[in-house]
Write an enzyme that holds these catalytic residues in place. Structure first.
Site, mmCIF file in Angstrom:
data_model
loop_
_atom_site.group_PDB
_atom_site.id
_atom_site.type_symbol
_atom_site.label_atom_id
_atom_site.label_comp_id
_atom_site.label_asym_id
_atom_site.label_seq_id
_atom_site.Cartn_x
_atom_site.Cartn_y
_atom_site.Cartn_z
ATOM 1 N N ASP A 132 3.144 -66.878 -76.586
ATOM 2 C CA ASP A 132 2.016 -67.809 -76.709
ATOM 3 C C ASP A 132 0.910 -66.656 -76.644
ATOM 4 O OD1 ASP A 132 1.425 -68.021 -74.104
ATOM 5 O OD2 ASP A 132 0.740 -70.526 -74.759
ATOM 6 N N GLU A 133 1.362 -65.567 -75.505
ATOM 7 C CA GLU A 133 0.237 -64.685 -75.053
ATOM 8 C C GLU A 133 0.176 -63.783 -75.904
ATOM 9 O OE1 GLU A 133 1.191 -63.948 -70.995
ATOM 10 O OE2 GLU A 133 2.476 -65.567 -70.761
ATOM 11 N N TYR A 156 2.445 -56.549 -70.645
ATOM 12 C CA TYR A 156 3.505 -57.577 -71.285
ATOM 13 C C TYR A 156 3.127 -58.053 -72.512
ATOM 14 C CZ TYR A 156 6.613 -61.960 -72.261
ATOM 15 O OH TYR A 156 6.882 -62.631 -72.517
ATOM 16 N N LYS A 160 5.331 -57.619 -75.909
ATOM 17 C CA LYS A 160 5.666 -58.959 -77.112
ATOM 18 C C LYS A 160 5.121 -58.561 -78.590
ATOM 19 C CE LYS A 160 8.037 -61.371 -76.146
ATOM 20 N NZ LYS A 160 9.989 -61.194 -76.386
#
Ligand code: NAD
Ligand code: TYD
Length: 350
Positions: A132-133, A156, A160
């Site tokens: 969800d980040e 990060y 993603k």
């Protein structure tokens, strides 16, 4: 016999997914491909390693030649891709490792799948596991839905997000049969103790300070890892090609409230006086670019595929603490020299 490749299966979430697939599909050969970074641990899979439908392949997804060779040799029918560098703090210290594994590694897998499936994509599936980040940081209200614009803010989450975009690009450009899910924070057995919950469990047990970044007001939506694994199984089988599914726990906590809850459980389990563990709470310098709030709306997955989380957090956190206290050897093996060094670098300067 069908063959499913699971990448990153020696890690936290991957090991629960490998176990579920090996047990659920005795007539399918499950290949666990993992390079065994600091986060990969074959001890996580001891109970299933002797099963006839399980094979471990030690390989690095950034090694294009080796990945291509393995796909040609084994002719996988499906891929469940979890291998990644996964810790935000490490991505702040060393972004390039995240670019290599999370972006280039994913492209190597996409290319290899495309090349072996190009003449017949029927019944094939490339399932990319994401976070969800990628959606960025929420204010006090609102939830991430599948169409929320991407707004990643850490190395990060940016890596993603890039991999998610590439997976979608391979669907639209080459017709690769893909599906994606974006999940909230996981907790449970086998999580590497650099992440908040296992780090705090270890520190409480050893009477060390519990480092809380900033004011502890940041909010995360926590999901028990086995509920995530069950969702992955369901989406692998029934998710619609080209679609994205959000997975969340409907379980938002500020970090400080979560740690207080954990301290209560630890006091109880360690026969400490009420309030004793909470004395270890120590506020430290905030994480750079610290996202304020993540919260997921999983209604698409719930309504279309019938998934729902099985555990309340109060139950899941007790199970998690019990697991860490019962598995001291697992913990001690992990807390090696390398981890000590990482811990010093992360926390001594804060
Ligand atoms: P983890 O760090 O515990 O495990 C990652 C695994 O990938 C390890 O076994 C590691 O050895 C392997 N790996 C790393 N680089 C590799 C490479 N170059 N080649 C082959 N293997 C490699 O991670 P996790 O927490 O289990 O997360 C798994 C996946 O789920 C990741 O893609 C992550 O982005 C995603 N995710 C995690 C969470 C969470 O809360 N942990 C939430 C949502 C999504
Ligand atoms: P983490 O487990 O690293 O997951 P993520 O950053 O992917 O959400 O951290 C969860 C939350 O806890 C996050 O807001 C950062 C915070 N945190 C601390 O306050 N102290 C710590 O020592 C760690 C590792 C995290």
């Amino acid at each position: 016999m069908k063959k499913i490749l699971i990448t990153g299966g020696a890690g936290f979430i991957g090991s629960h997914v490998v176990r579920l697939f090996v047990n659920n599909y005795p007539d399918t050969q499950i290949y666990n491909l993992d390079v065994l970074t600091y986060a990969g641990n074959l001890e996580n899979l001891k109970d299933i390693e002797a099963k006839p439908n399980y094979t471990f392949l030690k390989a690095d997804i950034t090694d294009e030649d080796l990945i291509t060779k393995l796909f040609v040799e084994y002719q996988f029918d499906g891929v469940v891709h979890l291998a990644a560098e996964s810790h935000v703090d490490r991505s702040i210290a060393d972004p390039l490792a995240f670019i290599k594994t999370n972006i280039l590694g994913t492209v190597n897998l996409l290319n290899a799948a495309r090349s072996i499936w190009k003449d017949n994509m029927d019944d094939k599936r490339f399932y990319h596991i994401s976070t969800d980040e990628v959606y960025g940081s929420l204010g006090e209200t609102g939830l991430f839905i599948e169409t929320t614009s991407y707004d990643p803010r850490s190395p990060y989450s940016s890596s993603k997000a890039s991999s998610d975009h590439l997976v979608r690009a391979y669907y639209h450009t080459y017709g690769l049969p893909v599906v994606i899910s974006n999940c909230s924070n996981n907790y449970g057995p086998n999580q590497f103790p650099e992440k908040l919950i296992p780090l705090a469990i270890n520190n409480i047990k050893n009477n060390k300070p519990i480092p809380i970044y900033g004011k502890g007001e940041n909010i995360r939506d926590w999901l028990y890892v086995i509920d995530h694994a069950v969702a992955i199984d369901l989406i692998y089988r029934e998710g619609k090609l080209g679609e994205t599914y959000n997975i969340g726990g409907i379980n938002e906590w500020t970090n400080i409230d979560l740690i207080h809850k954990l301290c209560e459980v630890m006091d109880d389990k360690l026969d400490r006086e009420k309030g004793e563990s909470a004395k270890l709470i120590t506020y430290v310098k905030d994480r750079a670019g610290h996202d304020m709030r993540y919260a997921i709306d999983s209604s698409k997955l719930m309504n279309e595929l019938g998934w729902e989380p099985s555990l309340q957090f109060e139950e899941g956190i007790v199970k998690t603490v019990d697991w860490y206290l019962a598995n001291e050897e697992w913990n001690n093996n992990i807390l090696s020299g390398d981890y000590e060094k990482y811990y010093k670098e992360q926390y001594e300067k804060r």
